[in-house]
Design a protein around this motif. Structure first.
Motif, PDB file in Angstrom:
ATOM      1  N   TRP A   1       0.859  -1.170   0.000  1.00  0.00           N
ATOM      2  CA  TRP A   1       0.000   0.000   0.000  1.00  0.00           C
ATOM      3  C   TRP A   1       0.896   1.220   0.000  1.00  0.00           C
ATOM      4  O   TRP A   1       1.804   1.346   0.807  1.00  0.00           O
ATOM      5  N   ASN A   2       0.649   2.118  -0.918  1.00  0.00           N
ATOM      6  CA  ASN A   2       1.476   3.314  -1.081  1.00  0.00           C
ATOM      7  C   ASN A   2       1.175   4.352  -0.016  1.00  0.00           C
ATOM      8  O   ASN A   2       0.185   5.055  -0.098  1.00  0.00           O
ATOM      9  N   THR A   3       1.999   4.451   0.971  1.00  0.00           N
ATOM     10  CA  THR A   3       1.950   5.456   2.047  1.00  0.00           C
ATOM     11  C   THR A   3       0.689   5.422   2.901  1.00  0.00           C
ATOM     12  O   THR A   3       0.480   6.310   3.702  1.00  0.00           O
ATOM     13  N   ILE A   4      -0.154   4.429   2.745  1.00  0.00           N
ATOM     14  CA  ILE A   4      -1.358   4.338   3.570  1.00  0.00           C
ATOM     15  C   ILE A   4      -1.447   2.937   4.159  1.00  0.00           C
ATOM     16  O   ILE A   4      -0.821   2.008   3.671  1.00  0.00           O
ATOM     17  N   GLY A   5      -2.253   2.803   5.187  1.00  0.00           N
ATOM     18  CA  GLY A   5      -2.468   1.502   5.797  1.00  0.00           C
ATOM     19  C   GLY A   5      -3.639   0.783   5.148  1.00  0.00           C
ATOM     20  O   GLY A   5      -4.382   1.343   4.349  1.00  0.00           O
ATOM     21  N   ILE A   6      -3.819  -0.466   5.536  1.00  0.00           N
ATOM     22  CA  ILE A   6      -4.854  -1.301   4.933  1.00  0.00           C
ATOM     23  C   ILE A   6      -6.250  -0.740   5.172  1.00  0.00           C
ATOM     24  O   ILE A   6      -7.098  -0.770   4.290  1.00  0.00           O
ATOM     25  N   TRP A   7      -6.513  -0.200   6.350  1.00  0.00           N
ATOM     26  CA  TRP A   7      -7.853   0.325   6.642  1.00  0.00           C
ATOM     27  C   TRP A   7      -8.150   1.574   5.811  1.00  0.00           C
ATOM     28  O   TRP A   7      -9.261   1.728   5.297  1.00  0.00           O
ATOM     29  N   GLU A   8      -7.145   2.418   5.681  1.00  0.00           N
ATOM     30  CA  GLU A   8      -7.327   3.619   4.858  1.00  0.00           C
ATOM     31  C   GLU A   8      -7.551   3.231   3.400  1.00  0.00           C
ATOM     32  O   GLU A   8      -8.369   3.824   2.707  1.00  0.00           O
ATOM     33  N   TYR A   9      -6.825   2.211   2.938  1.00  0.00           N
ATOM     34  CA  TYR A   9      -6.995   1.721   1.573  1.00  0.00           C
ATOM     35  C   TYR A   9      -8.427   1.228   1.356  1.00  0.00           C
ATOM     36  O   TYR A   9      -9.088   1.609   0.393  1.00  0.00           O
ATOM     37  N   HIS A  10      -8.923   0.379   2.255  1.00  0.00           N
ATOM     38  CA  HIS A  10     -10.278  -0.168   2.111  1.00  0.00           C
ATOM     39  C   HIS A  10     -11.323   0.940   2.125  1.00  0.00           C
ATOM     40  O   HIS A  10     -12.280   0.907   1.345  1.00  0.00           O
ATOM     41  N   GLU A  11     -11.147   1.908   2.999  1.00  0.00           N
ATOM     42  CA  GLU A  11     -12.097   3.011   3.068  1.00  0.00           C
ATOM     43  C   GLU A  11     -12.092   3.805   1.760  1.00  0.00           C
ATOM     44  O   GLU A  11     -13.153   4.108   1.198  1.00  0.00           O
ATOM     45  N   LYS A  12     -10.923   4.137   1.251  1.00  0.00           N
ATOM     46  CA  LYS A  12     -10.822   4.903   0.011  1.00  0.00           C
ATOM     47  C   LYS A  12     -11.368   4.106  -1.170  1.00  0.00           C
ATOM     48  O   LYS A  12     -12.080   4.640  -2.021  1.00  0.00           O
ATOM     49  N   PHE A  13     -11.052   2.812  -1.243  1.00  0.00           N
ATOM     50  CA  PHE A  13     -11.536   1.962  -2.330  1.00  0.00           C
ATOM     51  C   PHE A  13     -13.059   1.912  -2.324  1.00  0.00           C
ATOM     52  O   PHE A  13     -13.701   2.066  -3.364  1.00  0.00           O
ATOM     53  N   ALA A  14     -13.655   1.748  -1.154  1.00  0.00           N
ATOM     54  CA  ALA A  14     -15.121   1.726  -1.042  1.00  0.00           C
ATOM     55  C   ALA A  14     -15.718   3.066  -1.480  1.00  0.00           C
ATOM     56  O   ALA A  14     -16.718   3.096  -2.206  1.00  0.00           O
ATOM     57  N   GLU A  15     -15.111   4.163  -1.059  1.00  0.00           N
ATOM     58  CA  GLU A  15     -15.602   5.480  -1.463  1.00  0.00           C
ATOM     59  C   GLU A  15     -15.556   5.643  -2.979  1.00  0.00           C
ATOM     60  O   GLU A  15     -16.508   6.161  -3.588  1.00  0.00           O
ATOM     61  N   LEU A  16     -14.475   5.220  -3.598  1.00  0.00           N
ATOM     62  CA  LEU A  16     -14.338   5.336  -5.049  1.00  0.00           C
ATOM     63  C   LEU A  16     -15.379   4.494  -5.777  1.00  0.00           C
ATOM     64  O   LEU A  16     -15.943   4.924  -6.790  1.00  0.00           O
ATOM     65  N   ILE A  17     -15.660   3.295  -5.276  1.00  0.00           N
ATOM     66  CA  ILE A  17     -16.671   2.439  -5.904  1.00  0.00           C
ATOM     67  C   ILE A  17     -18.054   3.083  -5.799  1.00  0.00           C
ATOM     68  O   ILE A  17     -18.808   3.114  -6.775  1.00  0.00           O
ATOM     69  N   VAL A  18     -18.386   3.617  -4.631  1.00  0.00           N
ATOM     70  CA  VAL A  18     -19.690   4.263  -4.457  1.00  0.00           C
ATOM     71  C   VAL A  18     -19.806   5.473  -5.381  1.00  0.00           C
ATOM     72  O   VAL A  18     -20.846   5.677  -6.025  1.00  0.00           O
ATOM     73  N   GLN A  19     -18.744   6.275  -5.469  1.00  0.00           N
ATOM     74  CA  GLN A  19     -18.763   7.423  -6.380  1.00  0.00           C
ATOM     75  C   GLN A  19     -18.946   6.982  -7.829  1.00  0.00           C
ATOM     76  O   GLN A  19     -19.714   7.585  -8.580  1.00  0.00           O
ATOM     77  N   GLU A  20     -18.249   5.940  -8.220  1.00  0.00           N
ATOM     78  CA  GLU A  20     -18.349   5.429  -9.588  1.00  0.00           C
ATOM     79  C   GLU A  20     -19.770   4.917  -9.875  1.00  0.00           C
ATOM     80  O   GLU A  20     -20.324   5.176 -10.946  1.00  0.00           O
TER      81      GLU A  20
END
Length: 70
Positions: free
Chosen positions: A20-39
């Protein structure tokens, strides 16, 4: 994996080498979920007028198919 999902995965911070680039696993999952919902929200806006008369089941199937989810 669907190409758009791969792009969202990379935007969320995963580099496909298991790091994970400069972020932790929880931050990654949160951001990924946000991007999917936006999409998904944008997909609805883009397609609502075209499929409005077909009903929610058809609409849901079309969205999941476009995202490569069966």
């Amino acid at each position: 994996m669907n190409e758009r999902i791969k792009q969202l995965d990379e935007q969320a911070g995963f580099n496909h080498m298991g790091i994970w680039n400069t972020i932790g696993i929880w931050e990654y999952h949160e951001k990924f979920a946000e991007l999917i919902v936006q999409e998904c929200g944008q997909w609805i806006v883009d397609n609502a007028g075209v499929m409005e008369h077909l009903g929610p089941e058809y609409f849901a199937k079309a969205m999941t198919k476009d995202f490569g989810v069966e």
